[in-house]
Design a protein around this motif. Structure first.
Motif, PDB file in Angstrom:
ATOM      1  N   GLY A  53       0.837  -1.186   0.000  1.00 12.25           N
ATOM      2  CA  GLY A  53       0.000   0.000   0.000  1.00 12.25           C
ATOM      3  C   GLY A  53       0.872   1.236   0.000  1.00 12.25           C
ATOM      4  N   ASP A  54       0.280   2.372  -0.110  1.00 12.66           N
ATOM      5  CA  ASP A  54       1.025   3.628  -0.161  1.00 12.66           C
ATOM      6  C   ASP A  54       1.870   3.802   1.096  1.00 12.66           C
ATOM      7  OD1 ASP A  54       1.824   6.142  -1.132  1.00 12.66           O
ATOM      8  OD2 ASP A  54       0.233   7.140   0.021  1.00 12.66           O
ATOM      9  N   ARG A  55       3.190   3.883   0.942  1.00 14.17           N
ATOM     10  CA  ARG A  55       4.146   4.074   2.041  1.00 14.17           C
ATOM     11  C   ARG A  55       3.963   3.005   3.117  1.00 14.17           C
ATOM     12  NH1 ARG A  55       3.556   8.003   5.076  1.00 14.17           N
ATOM     13  NH2 ARG A  55       1.350   8.393   4.663  1.00 14.17           N
ATOM     14  N   ALA A  56       3.770   1.762   2.707  1.00 15.72           N
ATOM     15  CA  ALA A  56       3.480   0.683   3.658  1.00 15.72           C
ATOM     16  C   ALA A  56       4.503   0.565   4.787  1.00 15.72           C
ATOM     17  CB  ALA A  56       3.354  -0.643   2.913  1.00 15.72           C
ATOM     18  N   PRO A  57       5.819   0.607   4.518  1.00 12.78           N
ATOM     19  CA  PRO A  57       6.776   0.495   5.628  1.00 12.78           C
ATOM     20  C   PRO A  57       6.611   1.607   6.668  1.00 12.78           C
ATOM     21  CG  PRO A  57       7.876   0.127   3.526  1.00 12.78           C
ATOM     22  CD  PRO A  57       6.509   0.642   3.208  1.00 12.78           C
ATOM     23  N   GLU A  58       6.433   2.819   6.205  1.00 17.29           N
ATOM     24  CA  GLU A  58       6.275   3.943   7.128  1.00 17.29           C
ATOM     25  C   GLU A  58       4.963   3.850   7.895  1.00 17.29           C
ATOM     26  OE1 GLU A  58       5.808   8.811   6.926  1.00 17.29           O
ATOM     27  OE2 GLU A  58       6.700   7.723   5.229  1.00 17.29           O
ATOM     28  N   VAL A  59       3.906   3.440   7.217  1.00 18.92           N
ATOM     29  CA  VAL A  59       2.594   3.323   7.859  1.00 18.92           C
ATOM     30  C   VAL A  59       2.637   2.274   8.968  1.00 18.92           C
ATOM     31  CG1 VAL A  59       0.200   2.611   7.517  1.00 18.92           C
ATOM     32  CG2 VAL A  59       1.287   4.142   5.874  1.00 18.92           C
ATOM     33  N   LEU A  60       3.286   1.130   8.701  1.00 14.86           N
ATOM     34  CA  LEU A  60       3.356   0.087   9.727  1.00 14.86           C
ATOM     35  C   LEU A  60       4.242   0.503  10.893  1.00 14.86           C
ATOM     36  CD1 LEU A  60       3.412  -3.488   8.148  1.00 14.86           C
ATOM     37  CD2 LEU A  60       1.670  -2.394   9.546  1.00 14.86           C
ATOM     38  N   ARG A  61       5.310   1.231  10.623  1.00 13.15           N
ATOM     39  CA  ARG A  61       6.148   1.731  11.722  1.00 13.15           C
ATOM     40  C   ARG A  61       5.329   2.655  12.629  1.00 13.15           C
ATOM     41  NH1 ARG A  61      10.435   1.812   7.890  1.00 13.15           N
ATOM     42  NH2 ARG A  61       9.896   3.953   7.282  1.00 13.15           N
TER      43      ARG A  61
END
Length: 226
Positions: A165-173
């Motif tokens: 998804g859009d910016r998935a790594p940042e969103v999960l962090r």
């Protein structure tokens, strides 16, 4: 026989039981929530008088809320009980509270504590080879597509989730930080960013999640209990 007089005299017993059921419904583990009801349900039926019954009952209700609600809110820290502590720490404390109010018939209190330690043993054995639960990580934030699985090795089992998804790594962090996971030293084996959350009054329960960035819009997360 249920009569208006009995209802007038014993309404508080039902009120305590219903309030306890509402609080227990927020437990992260349904079985743990049901077990947490035992002290207050027993007290509701065995309390010697309305005055002591209400006073001790309110204390037991507050004690149950302490063991259930912080976990439901994904809080962390040494003052937040671990889920498994509701089986043994909670009934032990509840037994002390009930003993002060009962002043007689302590056999059922001892039985409640022993049942708590037995349930702890069963939960511990059942969890030896089991993968961790949601641990406050799931569900993932809206806007991400995720697929999960379970992996096991010689050191036990862990949960795996791949999200896009859009910016998935940042969103999960950001999602982990919002759930009170804090950055931790990287594993010497995986060398990827790791976030951990610790709870437990007497025995620590630490959950760690490792985030491996696959692309700007894809991430693989693994979490396990230390």
């Amino acid at each position: 026989m249920l009569t208006p007089e009995r209802v007038k005299t014993h309404w508080w017993r039902v009120a305590l039981a219903v309030a306890a059921m509402v609080v227990a419904s927020f437990s992260a583990s349904p079985f743990a929530g049901l077990f947490g009801l035992v002290p207050i349900l027993a007290w509701s039926g065995l309390a010697p008088s309305r005055r002591s019954g209400l006073i001790v009952g309110v204390v037991l209700l507050a004690l149950l809320a302490w063991f259930v609600l912080p976990g439901a809110l994904s809080l962390a820290g040494p003052w937040v009980p671990a889920v498994r502590e509701i089986y043994w720490v909670h009934p032990t404390l509840a037994a002390v509270v009930c003993a002060v109010g009962a002043r007689r018939g302590y056999g059922w209190l001892l039985a409640m504590v022993l049942a708590g330690f037995a349930a702890t043993g069963v939960a511990w054995i059942a969890g030896l080879e089991a993968a961790p639960g949601d641990e406050g990580i799931l569900p993932v934030p809206a806007g991400l597509w995720a697929a999960g699985d379970i992996d096991c090795g010689s050191g036990g089992c862990w949960r795996v989730l791949e999200a896009t998804g859009d910016r998935a790594p940042e969103v999960l962090r950001d999602h982990l930080v919002a759930r009170n996971f804090t950055p931790a030293p990287q594993s010497e084996i995986t060398r990827v960013p790791r976030f951990c959350r610790r709870t437990g009054l007497l025995v620590d329960h630490e959950v760690c999640a490792e985030l491996r960035t696959l692309s700007p819009d894809a991430v693989r997360m693994e979490w396990y209990v230390n």
